[in-house]
Design an enzyme around this catalytic site. Structure first.
Site, PDB file in Angstrom:
ATOM      1  N   ASN A 153      -5.946  -5.146  -6.542  1.00  7.13           N
ATOM      2  CA  ASN A 153      -6.111  -4.716  -5.153  1.00  7.13           C
ATOM      3  C   ASN A 153      -6.624  -3.277  -5.188  1.00  7.13           C
ATOM      4  OD1 ASN A 153      -5.859  -3.921  -2.503  1.00  7.13           O
ATOM      5  ND2 ASN A 153      -3.613  -4.010  -2.458  1.00  7.13           N
ATOM      6  N   TRP A 154      -7.919  -3.133  -4.966  1.00  6.44           N
ATOM      7  CA  TRP A 154      -8.539  -1.800  -5.079  1.00  6.44           C
ATOM      8  C   TRP A 154      -8.201  -0.910  -3.889  1.00  6.44           C
ATOM      9  CZ3 TRP A 154     -14.281  -2.860  -7.007  1.00  6.44           C
ATOM     10  CH2 TRP A 154     -14.224  -3.533  -8.244  1.00  6.44           C
ATOM     11  N   LYS A 155      -7.623  -1.479  -2.858  1.00  7.84           N
ATOM     12  CA  LYS A 155      -7.279  -0.741  -1.630  1.00  7.84           C
ATOM     13  C   LYS A 155      -8.509   0.011  -1.094  1.00  7.84           C
ATOM     14  CE  LYS A 155      -2.528  -0.493  -3.153  1.00  7.84           C
ATOM     15  NZ  LYS A 155      -1.227   0.100  -2.937  1.00  7.84           N
ATOM     16  N   HIS A 182      -0.012  -7.493   3.258  1.00  7.85           N
ATOM     17  CA  HIS A 182       0.373  -6.404   2.348  1.00  7.85           C
ATOM     18  C   HIS A 182       1.248  -5.420   3.134  1.00  7.85           C
ATOM     19  CE1 HIS A 182       0.134  -2.891  -0.213  1.00  7.85           C
ATOM     20  NE2 HIS A 182      -0.258  -3.688  -1.196  1.00  7.85           N
ATOM     21  N   GLU A 200       1.308  -2.342   3.268  1.00  2.51           N
ATOM     22  CA  GLU A 200       0.583  -1.236   3.895  1.00  2.51           C
ATOM     23  C   GLU A 200      -0.032  -1.677   5.222  1.00  2.51           C
ATOM     24  OE1 GLU A 200      -1.762  -0.189   0.486  1.00  2.51           O
ATOM     25  OE2 GLU A 200       0.029   0.583  -0.496  1.00  2.51           O
ATOM     26  N   GLU A 245       6.287  -8.042  -3.558  1.00  4.34           N
ATOM     27  CA  GLU A 245       6.006  -6.620  -3.756  1.00  4.34           C
ATOM     28  C   GLU A 245       7.089  -5.791  -3.065  1.00  4.34           C
ATOM     29  OE1 GLU A 245       1.636  -5.939  -4.776  1.00  4.34           O
ATOM     30  OE2 GLU A 245       1.818  -5.772  -2.614  1.00  4.34           O
ATOM     31  N   GLY A 264       3.126   1.874  -5.856  1.00  2.00           N
ATOM     32  CA  GLY A 264       2.569   3.210  -6.064  1.00  2.00           C
ATOM     33  C   GLY A 264       3.587   4.270  -6.422  1.00  2.00           C
ATOM     34  N   SER A 292       3.768  -1.124  -9.126  1.00  2.00           N
ATOM     35  CA  SER A 292       3.784  -0.254 -10.319  1.00  2.00           C
ATOM     36  C   SER A 292       3.683  -1.022 -11.635  1.00  2.00           C
ATOM     37  CB  SER A 292       5.019   0.651 -10.307  1.00  2.00           C
ATOM     38  OG  SER A 292       4.953   1.541  -9.206  1.00  2.00           O
ATOM     39  N   GLY A 318      -2.186  -2.578  -7.965  1.00  2.00           N
ATOM     40  CA  GLY A 318      -2.901  -1.587  -7.165  1.00  2.00           C
ATOM     41  C   GLY A 318      -3.541  -0.547  -8.067  1.00  2.00           C
ATOM     42  N   GLY A 319      -2.847   0.566  -8.248  1.00  2.00           N
ATOM     43  CA  GLY A 319      -3.399   1.713  -8.979  1.00  2.00           C
ATOM     44  C   GLY A 319      -4.016   1.364 -10.324  1.00  2.00           C
TER      45      GLY A 319
HETATM   46  C1  PEP Z   1      -0.130  -2.971  -4.328  1.00  2.00           C
HETATM   47  O1  PEP Z   1      -0.280  -2.141  -3.448  1.00  2.00           O
HETATM   48  O2  PEP Z   1      -0.396  -4.158  -4.124  1.00  2.00           O
HETATM   49  C2  PEP Z   1       0.396  -2.504  -5.609  1.00  2.00           C
HETATM   50  C3  PEP Z   1       1.026  -3.361  -6.349  1.00  2.00           C
HETATM   51  O3  PEP Z   1       0.201  -1.176  -5.912  1.00  2.00           O
HETATM   52  P1  PEP Z   1       0.620  -0.418  -7.268  1.00  2.00           P
HETATM   53  O4  PEP Z   1       0.285  -1.329  -8.412  1.00  2.00           O
HETATM   54  O5  PEP Z   1      -0.206   0.824  -7.269  1.00  2.00           O
HETATM   55  O6  PEP Z   1       2.080  -0.170  -7.191  1.00  2.00           O
END
Ligand code: PEP
Length: 248
Positions: free
Chosen positions: A9-11, A95, A97, A165, A171, A209, A230-231
């Site tokens: 997920n590049w956001k 999600h 967010e 999640e 994050g 994470s 994500g990251g």
């Molecule tokens: C996400 O937002 O879907 C996610 C898992 O982010 P991160 O891996 O950065 O925690």
């Protein structure tokens, strides 16, 4: 056991050159990761470009959101048929967010998931508790309710993926223990019995994470069928190392 899915997920990250370079590197090195299915979900602005980078490769394309309607007067929104038209096979819905930034309720998430399925896409439905909900001992109740209210009844393994999640893990560098992940994934598997045909074949991803350093232990937990990242999905090395942790 369903085939694992490693989803990036590049956001809201990346301009054209970054998106092309990242997708191109993942495509070039995908074969070396072995078993899992790889998926990239760029921001909407890059979907068309990334579609060209992944075409003909085993790397699947997805989006980060869709509107519940197929078309109409919804300025700035993007529909599931539009995503399918660009070559997407998946779309993330619900999600945390989007639930927090845009006030999306589980009913809205279910409507988006239904729209995705109507368009021939698989909906990746996200669920998860906040830290205060976990501390209050409400994780199981909350996640079960989110599954019942966000996953369309009659979903199939081909058009549904669930991502657990924990909001506090996204994050933050913090992750639940292996036992906590196992408990919630087991609960989601049971709850899917009431929402999906072949609930045992629906993939349940862990997200929050995930990094190369913790991927192996998280991906080995029962009922964890891959990861939503994500990251770490913004670096090809990290994304591919996480995928490699499934195969080995
Ligand atoms: C996400 O937002 O879907 C996610 C898992 O982010 P991160 O891996 O950065 O925690």
């Amino acid at each position: 056991m369903p085939r694992s899915l490693i989803a990036g997920n590049w956001k809201m990250n990346g301009l054209s050159a970054d998106g092309w370079a990242l997708a191109d590197e993942i495509v070039r090195r995908a074969a070396a990761t072995g078993g899992p299915e790889l998926l990239v979900c760029p921001p909407a602005t890059l979907i068309g470009l990334v579609a060209e980078a992944v075409v003909g490769s085993p790397v699947a394309l997805g989006a980060q959101d869709c509107h519940p309607d197929d078309s109409g007067a919804h300025t700035g929104d993007i529909s599931a048929p539009m995503l399918a038209d660009l070559g997407c096979r998946y779309v993330i819905v619900g999600h945390s967010e989007r639930r927090s930034d845009h006030g999306e309720t589980s009913a809205v998430v279910a409507a988006k998931a239904k729209a995705a399925q109507r368009a021939g896409l698989a909906a990746i439905v996200c669920v998860g508790e906040t830290w205060s909900e976990r501390e209050a001992g409400r994780t199981a109740e909350l996640v079960a309710t989110q599954i019942r209210e966000s996953v369309p009844g009659g979903s199939a393994a081909a058009n549904l993926v669930v991502a657990y999640e924990p909001v506090w893990a996204i994050g933050s560098g913090r992750t639940p223990t292996v036992a906590q992940v196992a408990e919630v994934h087991g609960l989601i598997r049971r709850e899917l019995g009431g929402r999906a045909s072949e609930p045992g074949n629906v993939r349940i991803l862990y997200g929050g994470s995930v990094k190369p350093a913790n991927a192996r232990e998280l991906l080995a937990v029962p009922h964890v069928n891959g990861a939503l990242i994500g990251g770490a999905s913004l670096k090809a090395d990290d994304f591919l190392a996480i995928a490699g942790a499934v195969a080995s």
